[in-house]
Design an enzyme around this catalytic site. Structure first.
Site, short mmCIF file in Angstrom:
data_model
loop_
_atom_site.label_atom_id
_atom_site.label_comp_id
_atom_site.label_asym_id
_atom_site.label_seq_id
_atom_site.Cartn_x
_atom_site.Cartn_y
_atom_site.Cartn_z
N GLY A 62 0.77 -1.24 0.00
CA GLY A 62 0.00 0.00 0.00
C GLY A 62 0.80 1.28 0.00
CD GLU B 47 0.51 -9.24 1.33
OE1 GLU B 47 -0.36 -8.48 0.88
OE2 GLU B 47 0.26 -10.30 1.92
N PRO B 48 4.82 -5.23 -0.80
CG PRO B 48 7.08 -4.66 -0.94
CD PRO B 48 6.15 -5.66 -0.30
NE ARG C 211 0.26 2.57 -6.04
CZ ARG C 211 -0.79 2.55 -6.84
NH1 ARG C 211 -0.74 3.16 -8.01
NH2 ARG C 211 -1.90 1.95 -6.47
NE ARG D 85 -2.45 3.34 -11.37
CZ ARG D 85 -2.38 4.53 -10.83
NH1 ARG D 85 -1.86 5.54 -11.49
NH2 ARG D 85 -2.83 4.72 -9.62
CB CYS E 199 -14.00 4.89 -30.40
SG CYS E 199 -13.00 4.82 -31.87
CE1 TYR F 179 -1.40 -3.24 -8.77
CE2 TYR F 179 -0.30 -1.27 -7.97
CZ TYR F 179 -0.75 -2.55 -7.75
OH TYR F 179 -0.56 -3.15 -6.54
N1 LLP Z 1 -1.32 -6.97 -0.89
C1 LLP Z 1 -2.63 -7.06 -1.20
C2 LLP Z 1 -3.46 -8.01 -0.46
C3 LLP Z 1 -3.17 -6.24 -2.20
O1 LLP Z 1 -4.47 -6.31 -2.49
C4 LLP Z 1 -2.34 -5.32 -2.89
C5 LLP Z 1 -2.87 -4.46 -3.94
C6 LLP Z 1 -0.97 -5.27 -2.55
C7 LLP Z 1 -0.50 -6.10 -1.54
C8 LLP Z 1 0.00 -4.34 -3.22
O2 LLP Z 1 -0.32 -3.02 -2.98
P1 LLP Z 1 0.69 -1.83 -3.37
O3 LLP Z 1 1.91 -1.96 -2.51
O4 LLP Z 1 1.02 -1.97 -4.81
O5 LLP Z 1 -0.09 -0.61 -3.10
N2 LLP Z 1 -4.78 -1.09 -9.88
C9 LLP Z 1 -4.69 -0.11 -8.81
C10 LLP Z 1 -4.05 -0.69 -7.57
C11 LLP Z 1 -4.74 -1.92 -7.03
C12 LLP Z 1 -4.07 -2.51 -5.83
C13 LLP Z 1 -4.65 -3.85 -5.50
N3 LLP Z 1 -4.07 -4.52 -4.37
C14 LLP Z 1 -3.95 1.11 -9.32
O6 LLP Z 1 -3.58 1.14 -10.50
O7 LLP Z 1 -3.77 2.08 -8.60
#
Ligand code: LLP
Length: 420
Positions: free
Chosen positions: A240, A275-276, A278, A314, A343, A372
């Site tokens: 997150g 769980e990184p 992004r 996005r 379109c 993403y």
């Molecule tokens: N762990 C779990 C359980 C998750 O659902 C996610 C992301 C992550 C880890 C990784 O999160 P991050 O570190 O990347 O924030 N498509 C959207 C983002 C969807 C995220 C879904 N879950 C976007 O383009 O912003």
């Protein structure tokens, strides 16, 4: 320091001019920097180094390209997976099964069983029934599944509603108030080795406060579980962490994240898992595109580029901002709307934005598209599936082909009874 930078007026990815990639591979194309992936992976590990025991599981969903996952495997990361397909990628990239965490709110029985067969290291259980089924499958295989219970802490991550996951009304995890009773029932199952809890409240989180609130709620739950006689050895704090999409935006640094986690989890005596996604892949990629035309508009001109919402979804999905820049900026600026060829009006990357002035044929990029981006691409409007390139110093490789309509059509059938 970004690995995408101007040299003598031209944008490079590491030591490769983007104009070379455009000439040799064509556009649109995603371009990733191996060094930037490594810098990000190392920075997070270093920032969290203040914690006693840490397991880092890269969230494959952010960028599942095999070459990218390979780079992260070499950085010592495990994987967070949410499907059988992501498991196949993590294993193919050489990640040890034991370093893989299986998250996901809708794992099928077949996926659970395949993950058991592959000896995946941890299952993040989302529903009591899922835990019961997993336990039965493990018994049938003569094994025990290492598992944690995902709880919904009811915290507002303060992010876009479509990527917020930790509020009570979201579909994820079990209510934190129900967790002790559910945990006790799951811990009694012979096929499960319950070892802790997990939480993930959303993505692109700008402020550490909701994360800290979550971690403190989890800490109270851990204490309650221990008081009830359970062993708690692992806590998965999810991902997150946000990244800057606009110039000048400031996001928590890995060091600040580490300091906050250390404060919130002091004395837990567990292995902390993250769980990184992004924060590892986001700024390690950009989408290289070419200007098709500059079309007059009522307010501002429309810059129509050859990348579209099917390549980078996005902006259309979350009104997300991706910075736009010319590959050879002239130094002049213009105010324009920026859009792709698809379109629908949703295929717009920016409205009335001040950008590098561009003309027909110019090369340009959309920044911070490493997470993403390609993974959410489609072939809508029968456009090709966008290719991907990985740069490493002065060399690069095409790490995903451009998949054109011919290949897609080859997988389609017109039934005989329609042609007769
Ligand atoms: N762990 C779990 C359980 C998750 O659902 C996610 C992301 C992550 C880890 C990784 O999160 P991050 O570190 O990347 O924030 N498509 C959207 C983002 C969807 C995220 C879904 N879950 C976007 O383009 O912003």
């Amino acid at each position: 320091m970004s690995r995408f930078a101007l040299r003598n007026g031209e944008l490079f990815a590491e030591d490769v001019p983007l104009s070379r990639i455009a000439a040799e591979v064509g556009t649109p194309v995603y371009v990733y920097s191996r060094r930037q992936l490594e810098d990000n992976a190392d920075a997070l590990r270093y920032g969290l180094g203040i914690l006693p025991r840490v397991h880092l599981a890269y969230a494959i969903k952010a960028n599942p390209n095999l070459a990218v996952v390979n780079v992260l495997a070499k950085c010592g990361y495990g994987a967070d997976i949410v499907s059988g397909g992501e498991m196949a990628r993590a294993l193919a990239a050489g990640m040890a099964p034991d370093d893989i965490v299986f998250s996901g709110v809708g794992k099928t029985v077949a996926e659970l069983d395949a993950a058991l067969a592959a000896r995946v290291g941890q299952f993040n259980i989302e529903i009591e029934e899922e835990g019961a089924i997993l336990g039965d499958l493990a018994v049938a295989r003569g094994t025990r599944a290492q598992a944690v219970l995902r709880v919904n802490p009811d915290v507002d991550a303060g992010t876009h509603a479509k990527i917020s996951t930790g509020k009570a009304e979201n579909k994820f995890g079990v209510a934190i108030s129900d967790a002790p009773a559910i945990y006790a029932r799951l811990a009694a199952l012979p096929g499960l080795a319950m070892r802790g809890v997990a939480a993930h409240i959303g993505s692109q989180i700008a402020d550490l406060a909701p994360l800290e609130t979550t971690y403190r709620r989890i800490g109270a739950l851990v204490a309650e579980l221990r008081a009830a006689g359970h062993d708690v050895t692992h806590v998965d704090l999810g991902g997150g962490f946000g990244v800057a999409y606009r110039p000048g935006e400031v996001y928590p640094t890995p060091r600040e994240i580490g300091a906050m986690v250390a404060r919130a989890t002091a004395g837990w005596d567990v292995t902390l898992m993250f769980e990184p996604g992004r924060v590892i892949a986001g700024d390690a990629g950009l989408l290289l595109t070419q200007v098709i035309w500059v079309k007059p508009g009522t307010g501002h001109p429309w810059v129509i580029v050859d990348a579209a919402m099917n390549d980078l979804a996005r902006p259309a999905l979350y009104d997300a901002h991706h910075e736009f820049g010319a590959v050879r900026p002239s130094g002049t600026r213009m105010t324009a709307n920026l859009a792709g060829p698809v379109c629908e009006s949703g295929d717009t990357f920016a409205k009335a934005r001040e950008i590098d002035a561009v003309v027909r044929g110019d090369l340009a990029v959309l920044y911070t598209a490493g997470a993403y981006g390609a993974t959410m691409a489609s072939t809508y409007n029968s456009r090709a599936l966008v290719p991907e390139v990985l740069v490493d110093g002065d060399r690069y490789a095409i790490v995903a082909d451009r998949i054109g309509a011919d290949t897609i059509m080859a997988a389609e059938r017109v039934p005989e009874w329609l042609t007769a």
